[in-house]
Write a protein that holds these residues in place. Structure first.
Motif, short mmCIF file in Angstrom:
data_model
loop_
_atom_site.label_atom_id
_atom_site.label_comp_id
_atom_site.label_asym_id
_atom_site.label_seq_id
_atom_site.Cartn_x
_atom_site.Cartn_y
_atom_site.Cartn_z
N MET A 62 0.84 -1.19 0.00
CA MET A 62 0.00 0.00 0.00
C MET A 62 0.88 1.25 0.00
O MET A 62 1.88 1.31 0.72
CB MET A 62 -0.91 0.02 1.23
N THR A 63 0.53 2.23 -0.81
CA THR A 63 1.24 3.50 -0.83
C THR A 63 0.67 4.40 0.26
O THR A 63 -0.17 4.01 1.05
CB THR A 63 1.12 4.16 -2.21
N GLY A 64 1.13 5.66 0.29
CA GLY A 64 0.75 6.56 1.37
C GLY A 64 -0.50 7.37 1.08
O GLY A 64 -1.32 7.03 0.24
N THR A 65 -0.60 8.49 1.81
CA THR A 65 -1.72 9.40 1.65
C THR A 65 -1.58 10.20 0.36
O THR A 65 -0.48 10.61 0.00
CB THR A 65 -1.78 10.36 2.86
N GLY A 66 -2.67 10.43 -0.32
CA GLY A 66 -2.64 11.25 -1.52
C GLY A 66 -3.39 10.61 -2.67
O GLY A 66 -4.14 9.64 -2.51
N VAL A 67 -3.18 11.15 -3.87
CA VAL A 67 -3.82 10.65 -5.08
C VAL A 67 -3.16 9.35 -5.50
O VAL A 67 -1.92 9.25 -5.56
CB VAL A 67 -3.71 11.70 -6.21
N LEU A 68 -3.97 8.34 -5.79
CA LEU A 68 -3.41 7.03 -6.13
C LEU A 68 -2.85 7.03 -7.56
O LEU A 68 -3.51 7.48 -8.50
CB LEU A 68 -4.47 5.94 -6.00
N PRO A 69 -1.64 6.49 -7.74
CA PRO A 69 -1.02 6.43 -9.06
C PRO A 69 -1.54 5.26 -9.88
O PRO A 69 -2.27 4.40 -9.38
CB PRO A 69 0.46 6.25 -8.73
N ALA A 70 -1.11 5.20 -11.12
CA ALA A 70 -1.60 4.18 -12.06
C ALA A 70 -1.41 2.77 -11.52
O ALA A 70 -2.31 1.93 -11.65
CB ALA A 70 -0.88 4.34 -13.40
N GLN A 71 -0.25 2.50 -10.91
CA GLN A 71 0.00 1.14 -10.46
C GLN A 71 -0.95 0.72 -9.34
O GLN A 71 -1.33 -0.46 -9.24
CB GLN A 71 1.46 0.98 -10.02
N ILE B 275 -4.06 1.95 -9.06
CA ILE B 275 -5.36 1.80 -9.73
C ILE B 275 -5.45 0.39 -10.32
O ILE B 275 -6.49 -0.28 -10.22
CB ILE B 275 -5.54 2.87 -10.81
N ARG B 276 -4.37 -0.07 -10.93
CA ARG B 276 -4.37 -1.44 -11.46
C ARG B 276 -4.54 -2.47 -10.34
O ARG B 276 -5.21 -3.49 -10.51
CB ARG B 276 -3.07 -1.69 -12.23
N ALA B 277 -3.95 -2.17 -9.19
CA ALA B 277 -4.10 -3.08 -8.06
C ALA B 277 -5.56 -3.11 -7.58
O ALA B 277 -6.06 -4.17 -7.18
CB ALA B 277 -3.17 -2.67 -6.92
N LEU B 278 -6.25 -1.98 -7.62
CA LEU B 278 -7.66 -1.95 -7.25
C LEU B 278 -8.50 -2.79 -8.22
O LEU B 278 -9.45 -3.46 -7.83
CB LEU B 278 -8.17 -0.50 -7.23
N ILE B 279 -8.12 -2.75 -9.50
CA ILE B 279 -8.82 -3.59 -10.49
C ILE B 279 -8.57 -5.06 -10.20
O ILE B 279 -9.49 -5.89 -10.19
CB ILE B 279 -8.37 -3.21 -11.91
N ASP B 280 -7.32 -5.40 -9.93
CA ASP B 280 -6.97 -6.80 -9.67
C ASP B 280 -7.67 -7.34 -8.42
O ASP B 280 -8.03 -8.52 -8.36
CB ASP B 280 -5.46 -6.94 -9.51
N SER B 281 -7.90 -6.47 -7.43
CA SER B 281 -8.52 -6.90 -6.17
C SER B 281 -10.04 -6.94 -6.24
O SER B 281 -10.68 -7.45 -5.32
CB SER B 281 -8.09 -5.97 -5.04
N GLY B 282 -10.62 -6.40 -7.30
CA GLY B 282 -12.08 -6.34 -7.42
C GLY B 282 -12.69 -5.09 -6.85
O GLY B 282 -13.91 -4.92 -6.87
N ALA C 79 -9.30 -1.38 -21.39
CA ALA C 79 -8.89 -0.90 -22.71
C ALA C 79 -7.49 -0.31 -22.66
O ALA C 79 -7.03 0.18 -21.61
CB ALA C 79 -9.88 0.15 -23.22
N GLU C 80 -6.82 -0.32 -23.79
CA GLU C 80 -5.48 0.27 -23.87
C GLU C 80 -5.55 1.76 -23.53
O GLU C 80 -6.40 2.49 -24.05
CB GLU C 80 -4.91 0.08 -25.28
N GLY C 81 -4.67 2.20 -22.66
CA GLY C 81 -4.63 3.61 -22.29
C GLY C 81 -5.71 4.04 -21.34
O GLY C 81 -5.80 5.23 -21.01
N GLN C 82 -6.52 3.12 -20.85
CA GLN C 82 -7.62 3.50 -19.96
C GLN C 82 -7.11 3.95 -18.60
O GLN C 82 -7.69 4.85 -17.97
CB GLN C 82 -8.61 2.34 -19.80
N VAL C 83 -6.02 3.34 -18.14
CA VAL C 83 -5.40 3.78 -16.89
C VAL C 83 -4.40 4.87 -17.21
O VAL C 83 -3.43 4.67 -17.95
CB VAL C 83 -4.70 2.61 -16.17
#
Length: 361
Positions: free
Chosen positions: A1-10, A12-19, A28-32
């Motif tokens: 887990m990263t810290g406080t603030g706006v979540l980066p692309a990586q 966001i991908r982890a949120l997708i992977d976790s459901g 889609a390509e470029g969606q993140v």
């Protein structure tokens, strides 16, 4: 887990992977993007009588039952007409953790078409704000203001940014960051509850300072990138006086005087300036990603394009007049890719520029 603030692309991908972010169709390509996720239109649009929020304890589907006029199948392509309001279920659904909330906004190209697009949720009492722990569907409310548009499923009109906690820079922190790396060039750093920016009405070459939407233009096909003639949709605004008069109800594309810089460890959002400065609204599309205007990402000299709508009375807008502000936030971590660095970034290094749907004039 990263810290406080706006979540980066990586992350966001982890949120997708976790459901935590569910997708009705493969990513889609470029969606993140570096600090956001593009949201995609679903298969149906509901024409509604008026803009409406779900409200506490109610669902968007329930509100549609009250206000729906008719349904439109988007699969073969359908026109959303100027002046009408539509609600479109999106292909993304959220199951947010209790410590993550989100904010949505129109994409840059959407704002430059005067296409008012806002996210709504079950139980929502505000547009574009998604509470921490939200579990439910996402919808886009769409109101074409200047042009009717041809849309299809999968098109991306708005985007969502995820946050853990709050990491907005206070003015002393913003001044220190500007002193360290330079957040604007071509004008003074006006820092007051964010970084103020002004309108540029004295171009370096020629006298073209902006564009005004024509009132009776044709339909814009959102899939025709670079396929529309600007002259059929826009009037050129030219002046050598450093000022223009805004017409009530008209929509303008202008540009900031300053070049803007978003360092890699920060994101920014454009916010309205004080209402007392004039009878107009600036910028419907407000996200600036990490790396916008950053030298290492090819963004030296990136200006902010301003989407301006005048309200009740004609208003004189003058060169250098402060019209908006950028609110800077820390990223929870540096994104794996910056805006403009190896991704499809249409507006890096920009000056005055229409949306990507138009041929270069």
């Amino acid at each position: 887990m990263t810290g406080t603030g706006v979540l980066p692309a990586q992350e966001i991908r982890a949120l997708i992977d976790s459901g935590a972010i569910e997708l009705d169709a493969p990513l889609a390509e470029g969606q993140v993007q570096p600090a956001s996720l593009d949201l995609r239109l679903g298969d149906v649009a509901y024409r509604v009588r008026a803009s409406v929020l779900a409200g506490a304890g109610r669902t968007v589907a329930g509100r549609l039952a009250d206000f729906e006029m008719h349904r439109i199948d988007l699969k073969p392509g359908a026109v959303l007409e100027k002046g009408c309001v539509y609600v479109v279920p999106l292909m993304e659904r959220l199951r947010l953790p209790a410590d993550i909330h989100a904010v949505a906004n129109a994409k840059s190209s959407t704002g430059r078409l005067d296409l008012l697009t806002r996210a709504i949720t079950d139980g929502g009492v505000e547009f574009d704000r998604i509470r921490a722990g939200y579990d439910g569907p996402l919808y886009a409310e769409i109101c074409p203001r200047s042009f009717s548009v041809l849309v299809r499923p999968g098109q991306r009109l708005n985007q969502i940014r995820f946050r853990r906690g709050q990491a907005v820079l206070r003015d002393p922190e913003l001044r220190a960051l500007h002193d360290a790396v330079g957040l604007v060039a071509g004008g003074p750093a006006v820092i007051s509850e964010g970084l103020g920016f002004s309108v540029g009405l004295e171009p370096d070459n020629g006298d073209l300072v902006g564009y005004r939407a024509k009132p009776h233009a044709d339909v814009i096909d959102l899939d025709r990138i670079g396929g529309h003639d600007p002259a059929e949709f826009w009037e050129e605004i030219r002046t050598d006086k450093g000022r223009i008069i805004l017409d009530p109800g008209a929509f303008y594309i202008l540009v900031s005087r300053e070049s803007v810089h978003i360092p890699p460890d920060y994101a920014a959002e454009m916010a309205p300036y004080l209402a007392m400065v004039g009878e107009f609204r600036v910028h419907y599309a407000g996200f600036f990603d990490p790396g916008f205007g950053h030298d290492a990402a090819g963004g030296t000299g990136s200006k902010g394009v301003l989407e301006v709508r005048c309200h009740e009375v004609p208003f004189v807008l003058e060169h250098g007049q402060v019209v908006g502000r950028l609110v800077y936030e820390r990223m929870a971590a540096r994104p794996e890719t910056l805006y403009g660095a190896g991704i499809a970034s249409n507006y890096q290094g920009q000056g005055l520029k229409l949306s990507k749907h138009f041929r270069a004039p």
